[in-house]
Design a protein around this motif. Sequence first.
Motif, short mmCIF file in Angstrom:
data_model
loop_
_atom_site.label_atom_id
_atom_site.label_comp_id
_atom_site.label_asym_id
_atom_site.label_seq_id
_atom_site.Cartn_x
_atom_site.Cartn_y
_atom_site.Cartn_z
N ASP A 197 40.26 3.28 8.17
CA ASP A 197 41.67 3.20 8.79
C ASP A 197 42.36 4.91 8.90
O ASP A 197 43.50 4.84 9.38
CB ASP A 197 42.38 2.18 8.26
CG ASP A 197 42.55 2.31 6.59
OD1 ASP A 197 42.25 3.46 6.23
OD2 ASP A 197 43.03 1.28 6.24
N LYS A 198 41.76 5.58 8.13
CA LYS A 198 42.43 6.89 8.05
C LYS A 198 42.48 7.70 9.51
O LYS A 198 43.31 8.20 9.96
CB LYS A 198 42.19 7.47 6.88
CG LYS A 198 42.48 7.10 5.52
CD LYS A 198 42.04 8.03 4.36
CE LYS A 198 42.25 7.37 3.01
NZ LYS A 198 41.86 8.18 1.94
N ASN A 199 41.22 7.78 9.90
CA ASN A 199 40.76 8.56 11.11
C ASN A 199 40.97 7.59 12.42
O ASN A 199 40.74 8.12 13.43
CB ASN A 199 39.63 9.29 11.01
CG ASN A 199 38.32 8.62 11.03
OD1 ASN A 199 38.04 7.72 11.35
ND2 ASN A 199 37.25 9.17 9.99
N GLY A 200 40.49 6.25 12.35
CA GLY A 200 40.42 5.48 13.29
C GLY A 200 39.29 5.39 14.03
O GLY A 200 39.21 4.78 15.14
N TRP A 201 38.24 6.02 13.61
CA TRP A 201 37.07 6.19 14.22
C TRP A 201 35.61 5.77 13.35
O TRP A 201 34.90 5.15 14.11
CB TRP A 201 36.82 7.76 14.87
CG TRP A 201 37.79 7.97 16.12
CD1 TRP A 201 38.86 8.68 16.03
CD2 TRP A 201 37.27 7.52 17.31
NE1 TRP A 201 39.28 8.71 17.37
CE2 TRP A 201 38.27 8.20 18.20
CE3 TRP A 201 36.24 7.11 17.96
CZ2 TRP A 201 38.34 8.02 19.64
CZ3 TRP A 201 36.39 6.88 19.47
CH2 TRP A 201 37.33 7.34 20.13
N THR A 202 35.75 6.25 12.36
CA THR A 202 34.30 6.33 11.54
C THR A 202 34.14 4.88 11.11
O THR A 202 34.88 4.25 10.43
CB THR A 202 34.53 7.17 10.56
OG1 THR A 202 34.64 8.67 11.10
CG2 THR A 202 33.01 7.52 9.84
N ILE A 203 32.96 4.61 11.34
CA ILE A 203 32.45 3.17 10.71
C ILE A 203 31.45 3.26 9.46
O ILE A 203 30.34 4.22 9.86
CB ILE A 203 31.48 2.35 12.16
CG1 ILE A 203 32.47 2.16 13.26
CG2 ILE A 203 31.24 0.89 11.49
CD1 ILE A 203 33.66 1.30 13.15
N TYR A 204 31.52 2.59 8.53
CA TYR A 204 30.75 2.63 7.43
C TYR A 204 30.07 1.33 7.23
O TYR A 204 30.66 0.33 7.56
CB TYR A 204 31.62 3.01 6.13
CG TYR A 204 32.26 4.47 6.14
CD1 TYR A 204 31.66 5.50 5.36
CD2 TYR A 204 33.38 4.79 6.76
CE1 TYR A 204 32.16 6.46 5.18
CE2 TYR A 204 33.82 6.12 6.72
CZ TYR A 204 33.22 6.91 6.12
OH TYR A 204 33.83 8.31 6.00
N THR A 205 29.03 1.32 6.44
CA THR A 205 28.51 0.00 6.09
C THR A 205 29.23 -0.36 4.88
O THR A 205 29.91 0.19 3.85
CB THR A 205 26.98 0.43 5.22
OG1 THR A 205 27.21 1.32 4.27
CG2 THR A 205 25.97 0.72 6.37
N GLU A 206 29.69 -1.70 4.59
CA GLU A 206 30.43 -2.40 3.80
C GLU A 206 29.91 -2.14 2.39
O GLU A 206 30.79 -1.78 1.38
CB GLU A 206 30.63 -3.71 4.24
CG GLU A 206 31.58 -4.64 3.03
CD GLU A 206 33.00 -4.23 3.46
OE1 GLU A 206 33.88 -3.90 2.39
OE2 GLU A 206 33.63 -4.14 4.77
N ASP A 207 28.81 -2.20 2.17
CA ASP A 207 27.99 -2.34 0.76
C ASP A 207 27.71 -0.82 0.23
O ASP A 207 27.27 -0.56 -0.55
CB ASP A 207 26.81 -3.02 0.69
CG ASP A 207 25.76 -2.72 1.66
OD1 ASP A 207 25.73 -1.65 2.33
OD2 ASP A 207 24.79 -3.39 1.96
#
Length: 253
Positions: free
Chosen positions: A220-230
Amino acid sequence: MVPDHDMIKNPEQIAGIRESGRINTLVLDYVAEHIREGMTTAEIDRLVDTRTRELGGIPAPLGYEGFPKSVCTSVNSQVCHGIPDEGVVLKDGDIVNVDVSTIYNGYYGDSSRMFCIGNVKEENLRLVRVAKECMEMGIEQVKPWRFLGDMADAVNRHAKENGYSVVIDIGGHGVGLEFHEDPFVSYVAPAGTEMLMVPGMIFTIEPMINMGTADIYLDDKNGWTIYTEDGKPSAQWETMVLVTEDGCEILAH
């Protein structure tokens, strides 16, 4: 579902998209020649921007819906849309996806590759290898008058057979006249479902394969990058394919 008429490219459009895909592939070849341990992802961005323009193209991501860079660089647990940064240095053991997209004479090309930096752990090498196999198995299913779900099912089954999961909420897309077009391309749909594949359709095959669960979250800081939850690594290869009268043609890889 049957594709709308505007999803079917005519010969002139296909020729233009093919050329953009060729340039996109050349840019990724250039990255492959230069990527190394100690390089920042911002350096990769400059390589892509410079080489794309040398070849007469324009980096499609730059300014797209506000995206600030010319390429996406997703490292380790970053699933996709990683933003190049001077502070992100490629380290021994990293795996990184470099996602290049090109505009050439108004047509779009799009593909990505994984790169293994230095001495990568065997479990991560395996993830990268299986992710590529998933893409290749998807390509094998692209034939006219079959369904996108047939391709998705092949991808999903191979990932699960190897103990991995496929990201559900982010998929591939139509491409060519715009950066992102219909249809949305799922990699978890059952065989015999989704859109009919018709000659003249162009779309990406780019499943995101996670070592752990399929759960993801957005930075939510850059609004773009997706990460794995784990926090476990993810790998992705992307190709752009044209459905032909007897199979498919790879336009960018």
